[in-house]
Design an enzyme around this catalytic site. Structure first.
Site, PDB file in Angstrom:
ATOM      1  N   SER A   1      26.879   6.900 -14.706  1.00  0.00           N
ATOM      2  CA  SER A   1      27.480   5.590 -14.480  1.00  0.00           C
ATOM      3  C   SER A   1      27.522   4.791 -15.783  1.00  0.00           C
ATOM      4  CB  SER A   1      26.717   4.849 -13.370  1.00  0.00           C
ATOM      5  OG  SER A   1      27.439   3.735 -12.906  1.00  0.00           O
TER       6      SER A   1
ATOM      7  N   ASP B   1      35.667   7.897  -6.057  1.00  0.00           N
ATOM      8  CA  ASP B   1      34.541   7.062  -6.488  1.00  0.00           C
ATOM      9  C   ASP B   1      34.836   5.598  -6.154  1.00  0.00           C
ATOM     10  OD1 ASP B   1      32.652   5.502  -8.002  1.00  0.00           O
ATOM     11  OD2 ASP B   1      32.341   7.210  -9.320  1.00  0.00           O
TER      12      ASP B   1
ATOM     13  N   HIS C   1      30.068   7.942  -5.528  1.00  0.00           N
ATOM     14  CA  HIS C   1      29.522   7.566  -6.834  1.00  0.00           C
ATOM     15  C   HIS C   1      28.120   8.141  -6.993  1.00  0.00           C
ATOM     16  CE1 HIS C   1      29.232   5.235 -10.506  1.00  0.00           C
ATOM     17  NE2 HIS C   1      28.067   4.756 -10.110  1.00  0.00           N
TER      18      HIS C   1
END
Length: 463
Positions: A235, A361, A390
């Site tokens: 991320s 996502d 995600h």
């Protein structure tokens, strides 16, 4: 005129009778028919709102999601490494009852089913007075071996070390990080995770702050020069990783890297997370997590940022406006997003880099992926699958494993066994004078409940 009035009254009476007849007919329909209709409408709303894909998978026989690979036609990293990765040339089969990007994402954050493990924490200070925590895990930690102290990472100097950079509001205790750390250590490698730690300098973490990563990588390279260094960013941590790789180019002691669910372009990501209905919920949840982080370090943020604005932040952008950009001395939030986006550094990445993302996502949109720039760089391979959410990608009926963790470990394993690892130039300037910038701290055990105990004769450290 009388007749006209009569006709109007007669027409009104007829209309009234028609509605009355309609109501009488509708009353004859059994109640359970109405309940069934209401249930269908509710199911349709939830199905579309959560972006479920169970019915599509069911009617097509659960075919799985093939991995789409984007790379330069003359890429040695693809032909020499990725082409030998079976997982990246197979399919991802999502857990059937997690048939939604939102269910996947929520499950990995609140349940996750991570393996049980215990880190050993190393603390040290940087030149600017900041404190960095490194949470170590080795094969003996996950195989029931004897605990170790000062030589926490020194059993075999040639064993590869995987550095993990977690995402926003995440640390070594996050569910997905535990999955990656455990299974990487299980294969016999050493793992070190950037752990959560109190702020002790006037600067705090942001999406483009690469200096801490650079300091740690150079320190590990200096202390363990025989061990290949691999870095995995997730991320926001992936954004920091790619930016760091691009900033340092060839002059970097990293053998290979993986970026998982990177936001790439923070400005596009900001627009995306404030656009959809579900995305707005994620936005608020992340903002509340950042507020909790700020409250833990109130003295720092009340001194260096707009504390009242932080408490009133209901989005990540609000928090960045009142805290991140102020501490980082950026003119505006958009300026911060532009300068800290990793997409502009892609062309300068000189180490083997695998980038993994899910097309569904719900936090980091694929609109931000710099496809052309990545394809132009022979060192980069982008792998995408249709589903996964995600940082989730749960697979199997029991949802006990994450697909991307297996893909990462296979890629790094094949890279390590071949001749395609990046090697830093001998006359590198980035690893000079580290002793003057790092004050070594004690090694401590970090248990599941957060308890910390010293392993050496140094002082016990409270988290």
């Amino acid at each position: 005129m009388f007749m006209d009035g009569y006709c109007i009254l007669d027409s009104a009476a007829s209309s009234s009778d028609a509605y009355w007849l309609l109501l009488r007919v509708l009353a004859l329909v059994p109640l359970w028919h109405y309940l069934l209709l209401a249930a269908f409408i509710l199911f349709s709303f939830i199905y579309n709102f959560l972006e479920l894909h169970f019915l599509q998978d069911l009617f097509s026989g659960f075919p799985g999601s093939p991995v789409a690979l984007s790379y330069n036609a003359s890429s040695q990293i693809y032909h020499g490494v990725v082409s030998n990765c079976k997982i990246l040339h197979g399919k991802y089969f999502a857990t059937p009852w997690l048939c939604s990007p939102h269910l996947q994402t929520l499950f990995v954050n609140y349940f996750g089913r991570p393996p049980s493990l215990k880190y050993t924490r190393q603390l040290f200070r940087t030149a600017d007075g900041g404190t960095i925590a490194l949470d170590w895990l080795s094969s003996s930690d996950v195989s029931g071996g004897a605990p170790h102290g000062d030589d926490v990472a020194s059993e075999d100097e040639s064993i590869p070390i995987v550095v993990i950079i977690p995402g926003l509001t995440s640390d070594s205790s996050s569910q997905y990080v535990k999955h990656l750390a455990y299974y990487t250590a299980k294969r016999g490698w050493k793992v070190v995770v950037f752990g959560g730690v109190s702020i002790t300098s006037n600067f705090s973490y942001n999406a483009g702050w690469t200096e801490d990563v650079r300091t740690v990588i150079n320190y590990l390279h200096k202390e363990k020069s025989k061990a290949p260094l691999f870095v995995v960013g997730t991320s926001i941590g992936a954004n920091i990783l790619v930016k760091y790789l691009g900033e340092d180019g060839e002059n970097i002691p990293v053998a290979g890297a993986v970026a998982v669910c990177s936001p790439w372009d923070l400005l596009i990501g900001d627009r995306y997370i404030r656009r959809g209905r579900m995305q707005k919920l994620y936005d608020k949840a992340l903002a509340f997590g950042l507020q909790d982080y700020a409250k833990l370090h109130q003295s720092h943020f009340s001194r260096n940022a707009n504390w009242e604005g932080i408490l009133k932040s209901f989005s990540v952008r609000d928090f960045d406006d009142h805290a991140t950009r102020v501490v980082g001395k950026y003119e505006s939030v958009d300026t911060y997003y532009r300068r800290c986006s990793s997409s502009i550094y892609v062309k300068s990445v000189a180490v083997p880099l695998l980038c993994i993302s899910a097309l569904d996502d719900p936090i980091c949109t694929t609109e931000a992926i710099p496809w052309d720039e990545c394809k132009a760089n022979k060192n980069i391979v982008v792998a995408t699958v249709k589903h996964g959410g995600h940082l989730a990608f749960f697979e199997g009926i029991t949802a006990s494993q994450l697909w991307w963790v297996r893909a990462v470990n296979e890629f790094l394993g094949v890279l390590h066994s071949g001749n395609y690892m990046h090697k830093q130039k001998k006359n590198s300037k980035s690893s000079i004078a580290l002793d003057s910038s790092i004050d070594h701290g004690p090694y401590v055990n970090v248990t599941e409940d957060g308890t910390v105990a010293a392993l050496n004769n140094g002082p016990t450290t409270d988290m």
